[in-house]
Design an enzyme around this catalytic site. Structure first.
Site, mmCIF file in Angstrom:
data_model
loop_
_atom_site.group_PDB
_atom_site.id
_atom_site.type_symbol
_atom_site.label_atom_id
_atom_site.label_comp_id
_atom_site.label_asym_id
_atom_site.label_seq_id
_atom_site.Cartn_x
_atom_site.Cartn_y
_atom_site.Cartn_z
ATOM 1 N N TYR A 64 0.836 -1.199 0.000
ATOM 2 C CA TYR A 64 0.000 0.000 0.000
ATOM 3 C C TYR A 64 0.874 1.253 0.000
ATOM 4 O O TYR A 64 1.603 1.526 0.948
ATOM 5 C CB TYR A 64 -0.938 0.018 1.200
ATOM 6 C CG TYR A 64 -1.938 -1.108 1.230
ATOM 7 C CD1 TYR A 64 -2.266 -1.818 0.074
ATOM 8 C CD2 TYR A 64 -2.563 -1.477 2.416
ATOM 9 C CE1 TYR A 64 -3.189 -2.842 0.112
ATOM 10 C CE2 TYR A 64 -3.494 -2.502 2.456
ATOM 11 C CZ TYR A 64 -3.794 -3.193 1.296
ATOM 12 O OH TYR A 64 -4.703 -4.215 1.337
ATOM 13 N N HIS A 143 -0.693 -12.001 0.311
ATOM 14 C CA HIS A 143 -1.586 -11.007 -0.293
ATOM 15 C C HIS A 143 -2.269 -11.520 -1.560
ATOM 16 O O HIS A 143 -3.480 -11.413 -1.717
ATOM 17 C CB HIS A 143 -0.787 -9.739 -0.599
ATOM 18 C CG HIS A 143 -1.606 -8.512 -0.748
ATOM 19 N ND1 HIS A 143 -1.075 -7.248 -0.646
ATOM 20 C CD2 HIS A 143 -2.928 -8.323 -0.971
ATOM 21 C CE1 HIS A 143 -2.023 -6.347 -0.809
ATOM 22 N NE2 HIS A 143 -3.166 -6.979 -1.013
ATOM 23 N N GLY A 225 -18.749 -1.357 0.201
ATOM 24 C CA GLY A 225 -18.810 -1.169 -1.242
ATOM 25 C C GLY A 225 -18.003 0.016 -1.711
ATOM 26 O O GLY A 225 -18.449 0.778 -2.577
ATOM 27 N N GLY A 227 -17.476 2.704 -0.282
ATOM 28 C CA GLY A 227 -18.179 3.939 0.066
ATOM 29 C C GLY A 227 -19.587 4.032 -0.474
ATOM 30 O O GLY A 227 -20.386 4.826 0.020
#
Length: 349
Positions: A64, A143, A225, A227
């Site tokens: 990230y 990941h 979702g 936002g």
């Protein structure tokens, strides 16, 4: 109608690891990339405030900060998100359950590849420990799968990290039931992280049942979702180029307008209960079973607090069924990822 419902567990175990957490965590990815402008100092403050508010599980990844929603746009850098969390946890480490991930690696061309070689597992862990400023990772995720390396080899290296005391429990992300079975046979898998929400239900057919057969906790990312299920976006919303949602089919054109109508109905139901749409969406996940720990992402403490309050929402069996029918997969328009189909898409959560 709303009823008393089943009370949410005060804590949720992470598989058979012996670790338990409060049932709503915090996803940190958006503090470094994919969802618009970032502010490291504000993010550190939000993480610290989240600890005070009662969040325990903090989810990050070494990747990230390395990926960009739009090719060619500047990025924060590989490891950026872990460094943020490390800063925030200074003097607070024992109050947090730290989950991070390895395998996604950036290329000089701005793309990514996945590395599951045992020697890389060890090197990646050491680097993450340093960035996080800790001597242990509570939950270490693979990941994304490296197709060139048998999962048994990768998980075997992760098991060695557990034996060495550098990792407490292991997890996988976005894998199917057979991979879960093979991995779990090498070393107990505590958690599986996959996208799961009212409007993304792909894990329900095979993955979630396999988790329950094996005693693996499901950790849904994007449980709101991205936002959309909060009702934050109105029709005609346009996302900036550096916002990952600008590439996603669910958020584009007629799909967006159609899906927003479903959210309208969710908001109407939520208003009748005295809660927000986002809180009801999280409560629907928590009502599935006491083996789910959603990790909604947020940059603002007010949203973190609102998400935590979802544990007080009580949904009856009829409520759960009604919401599930409203967002039946056949009614939701648009796939998970867009035409870019880059490896970066696969690591954006």
């Amino acid at each position: 109608m709303m009823s008393e419902g089943t009370a949410h567990a005060a804590r949720t175990p992470l598989g058979g690891s012996g670790i338990s957490v409060r049932p709503v965590g915090l996803g940190l990815m958006g503090m470094s990339q994919f969802y618009g402008a970032t502010d490291p100092d504000a993010s550190v403050a939000t993480i610290r405030d989240a600890i005070e508010a009662g969040v325990e599980l903090f989810d990050t990844s070494d990747y990230y900060g390395a990926g960009s929603a739009t090719p060619g746009r500047p990025v924060a850098g590989f490891g950026h998100n872990e460094e943020l969390l490390g800063r925030a946890l200074q003097g607070r480490r024992d109050r947090a359950i730290v989950a991070t991930k390895f395998s996604a690696r950036p290329t000089p061309e701005g793309r990514s590849f996945f590395d599951g070689r045992p020697e890389y597992v060890k090197a990646a862990c050491e680097a993450s420990l340093k960035r996080l400023g800790t001597d242990r990772i509570d939950l270490y995720y693979y990941h994304r799968l490296d197709p060139a390396v048998p999962v048994e080899d990768t998980v075997g290296a992760m098991a060695e990290l557990v034996a060495e005391g550098k990792v407490r429990a292991i997890g996988l992300s976005e894998v199917g039931p057979d991979i879960l079975r093979r991995a779990h046979a090498v070393h107990p898998v505590a958690a599986l992280q996959s996208e799961y929400s009212l409007w993304e239900r792909g894990v329900e057919a095979e993955v979630l049942p396999q988790c329950r057969r094996l005693g693996i906790t499901l950790v849904p990312y994007s449980p709101l979702g991205r936002g959309m299920l909060t009702g934050s976006f109105s029709r005609g919303t346009e996302f900036d180029r550096d916002d990952f949602r600008s590439t996603l089919p669910k958020f584009q054109g007629d799909n967006f307008d159609h899906n927003r109508q479903l959210v309208d109905e969710l908001e109407e139901f939520a208003a009748s209960t005295g809660h927000t749409a986002g809180q009801v969406a999280l409560a629907w996940l928590l009502a599935q079973h006491h083996d789910i720990v959603p990790i909604p992402g947020s940059k603002r403490l007010s949203y973190v607090r609102a998400n935590l309050a979802a544990t007080s929402v009580r949904l009856s069996a009829d409520d759960v069924a009604r919401l599930g029918a409203l967002f039946d997969p056949a009614r939701v328009k648009g796939g998970r990822y867009g035409a870019l189909n880059t490896l970066a898409d696969d690591t954006a959560k």
